[in-house]
Scaffold this active site. Structure first.
Site, PDB file in Angstrom:
ATOM      1  N   HIS A   1       0.837  -1.201   0.000  1.00  0.00           N
ATOM      2  CA  HIS A   1       0.000   0.000   0.000  1.00  0.00           C
ATOM      3  C   HIS A   1       0.869   1.246   0.000  1.00  0.00           C
ATOM      4  O   HIS A   1       1.863   1.324   0.714  1.00  0.00           O
ATOM      5  CB  HIS A   1      -0.897   0.016   1.249  1.00  0.00           C
ATOM      6  CG  HIS A   1      -1.841   1.175   1.251  1.00  0.00           C
ATOM      7  ND1 HIS A   1      -3.061   1.137   0.613  1.00  0.00           N
ATOM      8  CD2 HIS A   1      -1.730   2.426   1.775  1.00  0.00           C
ATOM      9  CE1 HIS A   1      -3.669   2.301   0.755  1.00  0.00           C
ATOM     10  NE2 HIS A   1      -2.871   3.106   1.458  1.00  0.00           N
TER      11      HIS A   1
ATOM     12  N   ASP B   1     -15.067   2.126   7.385  1.00  0.00           N
ATOM     13  CA  ASP B   1     -14.041   3.034   6.847  1.00  0.00           C
ATOM     14  C   ASP B   1     -14.614   3.894   5.726  1.00  0.00           C
ATOM     15  O   ASP B   1     -14.291   5.077   5.623  1.00  0.00           O
ATOM     16  CB  ASP B   1     -12.821   2.248   6.348  1.00  0.00           C
ATOM     17  CG  ASP B   1     -11.825   3.182   5.676  1.00  0.00           C
ATOM     18  OD1 ASP B   1     -11.315   4.080   6.376  1.00  0.00           O
ATOM     19  OD2 ASP B   1     -11.603   3.060   4.458  1.00  0.00           O
TER      20      ASP B   1
ATOM     21  N   ARG C   1     -14.653  12.308   6.944  1.00  0.00           N
ATOM     22  CA  ARG C   1     -13.380  13.004   7.213  1.00  0.00           C
ATOM     23  C   ARG C   1     -13.044  13.948   6.070  1.00  0.00           C
ATOM     24  O   ARG C   1     -12.555  15.060   6.272  1.00  0.00           O
ATOM     25  CB  ARG C   1     -12.244  11.983   7.398  1.00  0.00           C
ATOM     26  CG  ARG C   1     -12.308  11.263   8.748  1.00  0.00           C
ATOM     27  CD  ARG C   1     -11.399  10.048   8.752  1.00  0.00           C
ATOM     28  NE  ARG C   1     -10.020  10.411   8.486  1.00  0.00           N
ATOM     29  CZ  ARG C   1      -9.143   9.607   7.865  1.00  0.00           C
ATOM     30  NH1 ARG C   1      -9.492   8.398   7.476  1.00  0.00           N
ATOM     31  NH2 ARG C   1      -7.915  10.005   7.658  1.00  0.00           N
TER      32      ARG C   1
ATOM     33  N   SER D   1      -7.596   3.676   8.943  1.00  0.00           N
ATOM     34  CA  SER D   1      -8.276   3.559   7.656  1.00  0.00           C
ATOM     35  C   SER D   1      -7.501   2.608   6.731  1.00  0.00           C
ATOM     36  O   SER D   1      -8.063   1.672   6.152  1.00  0.00           O
ATOM     37  CB  SER D   1      -8.376   4.964   7.037  1.00  0.00           C
ATOM     38  OG  SER D   1      -8.776   4.899   5.707  1.00  0.00           O
TER      39      SER D   1
ATOM     40  N   LYS E   1      -8.361  -1.807   5.997  1.00  0.00           N
ATOM     41  CA  LYS E   1      -8.595  -2.374   4.661  1.00  0.00           C
ATOM     42  C   LYS E   1      -7.588  -3.480   4.362  1.00  0.00           C
ATOM     43  O   LYS E   1      -7.928  -4.509   3.774  1.00  0.00           O
ATOM     44  CB  LYS E   1      -8.499  -1.261   3.603  1.00  0.00           C
ATOM     45  CG  LYS E   1      -9.717  -0.336   3.638  1.00  0.00           C
ATOM     46  CD  LYS E   1      -9.616   0.790   2.648  1.00  0.00           C
ATOM     47  CE  LYS E   1      -8.698   1.872   3.120  1.00  0.00           C
ATOM     48  NZ  LYS E   1      -9.050   3.235   2.779  1.00  0.00           N
TER      49      LYS E   1
END
Ligand code: URA
Length: 434
Positions: free
Chosen positions: A82, A161, A168, A183, A187
């Protein structure tokens, strides 16, 4: 339990218990807590923060808020990756096929671009025919046959999320380390990989502008991963200039293919190799970063990485002809060159403003509902430290209209600073946290 009491507790600096966090996330997921109270809690968290225990509990509650992906039937250690988001950050399109071509399965759920940050899904969708909506059943089949799946997050994964991130985004509470960590890691945990390699971006084109905040984000995410028994490696890499030379969806696909063909190198390749090497290490395929990089480079040289990319395209309906013929990819019709207005060195870049220029071309989206122009974007012609003469091209801009090109050119010109003194060579990989 009463949500008002919990908001007041956090507002006044108290520590939320696991039960209180579970109550909050359940209320977010089933909509029993209204958006205004969720937003108030987010703002209380933004100012008072969460400690490591609260952050882990929040993450686990979010990961459990929907379905989870079970990859246990796919053989081998599954490693996810990620990036916290940046400009011209196309590493997934390079390292996913390369790592898969080394025999390590890559099942990756990606996101869309927002603001200055691009998204892998948008890049993939610029490829004619490519389908990103893959079912869990198809993903498992692909993982077992080709060893590579690049897909959108399924609707049922981490609904808490989705709701929190959307709120947000409109309440000024995105830039908070526990909330960002929760967050991202919720995931990744729900997506089912055994190990995770994070690329934490640091610099003018990243959420984290300075090294200390980037390290804090990296360590927070690594701690969460460890708390659920997942090996996490965080590479902290510079976003003080666009990572690659091409910004925009189809343009970034072309640069990734050029790298897989072995035609170009540079910072984008270097970061992709570093992340890929740590993915191979996490999968116990190699025992050092150097060995991992050598294996990945070998699969660029012998064409196995490009073959895996072709296999991915065919598997998900994309036209493999784009690999040989880039004219099959969209390219916006208007082109404008941005020229240097002085002799000197490229001293620095405001990367977020370059991302903003890319938004002006139509390549990105300012808000989630915006549509994007897959063929729009920017080809950078310089990097920090290059010498330029007045009138040299520093970038080419592609867009649907001359007005958009000129608007993007304005942002770009301001973002690239030319000075007479030579700048210090910027460091690309700032740290690796294991
Ligand atoms: N990316 C995410 O998925 N979540 C955040 O909060 C920030 C970046």
């Amino acid at each position: 339990m009463n949500i008002v009491d919990l908001i007041i507790k956090k507002r006044d600096g108290g520590k939320l218990t696991k039960e209180e966090i579970d109550f909050f996330i359940k209320g977010v997921t089933d909509s029993s807590i209204p958006d205004y109270q969720i937003s108030a809690m987010l703002m209380a968290i933004y100012f008072q923060n969460l400690d490591s225990e609260e952050t882990s509990e929040l993450t686990l509650a979010m990961a459990d808020s929907g379905s989870t992906f079970d990859l246990s039937s796919v053989e081998g250690i599954k490693v996810d990756k990620h990036s916290t988001g940046g400009v011209a950050d196309t590493t997934t399109l390079i390292l996913a096929p390369l790592v898969a071509s080394c025999g390590v399965p890559v099942v990756k759920m990606s996101g869309r671009g927002l603001g200055f940050s691009g998204g892998t899904l948008d890049k993939l969708e610029s490829i004619p025919g490519f389908r990103i909506d893959v079912t869990e059943e198809q993903a498992l089949r692909f993982a077992k046959t080709s060893g590579i799946v690049l897909m959108s997050q399924t609707d049922s994964l981490t609904p808490a999320d989705k709701k929190l991130y959307a709120l947000r985004d409109v309440t000024g509470t995105v830039e908070n380390i526990p909330l960002i960590s929760g967050s991202i890691m919720s995931k990744k945990i729900a997506a089912g990989a055994d190990a995770i390699v994070l690329d934490v971006k640091c610099g003018s084109g990243a959420f984290m502008k300075d090294y200390d905040s980037a390290v804090c984000l990296a360590e927070t995410m690594a701690d969460i991963g460890r708390s659920v028994g997942k090996e996490v490696t965080a590479v902290i890499s510079s976003m003080d200039q666009p990572l690659g030379m091409n910004i925009g969806n189809s343009l970034e696909v072309i640069e990734a293919i050029e790298i897989l063909k072995g035609n170009v190198g540079g910072d984008l390749l270097e970061v992709a190799l570093t992340l890929g090497a740590y993915m191979l290490m996490s999968a116990k395929k190699v025992s050092s970063e150097a060995e991992g990089k050598a294996m990945l480079l070998e699969n660029i040289k012998n064409g196995k990485g490009l073959d895996k990319f072709r296999e991915l395209l065919i598997q998900q309906g994309g036209n493999p002809g784009i690999i040989e013929d880039y004219s099959l990819l969209p390219l916006s019709p208007e082109k404008t060159e941005v020229l240097a207005d002085a002799d000197g060195y490229v001293h620095s870049m405001n990367t977020a403003e370059i991302g903003r220029a890319s938004l002006e071309t139509g390549a990105g989206r300012a808000s989630k509902a915006d549509s994007i122009d897959f063929g729009a974007g920017i080809i950078m012609k310089v990097r920090i430290g290059d010498t330029v003469k007045k009138g040299d091209a520093i970038a080419e801009i592609y867009s649907a209209s001359k007005e958009k090109c000129l608007s993007a050119a304005g942002y770009l010109k301001d973002a690239v600073v030319i000075k007479s003194e030579k700048p210090k060579a910027p460091k690309l990989i700032l740290d690796i946290i294991k």
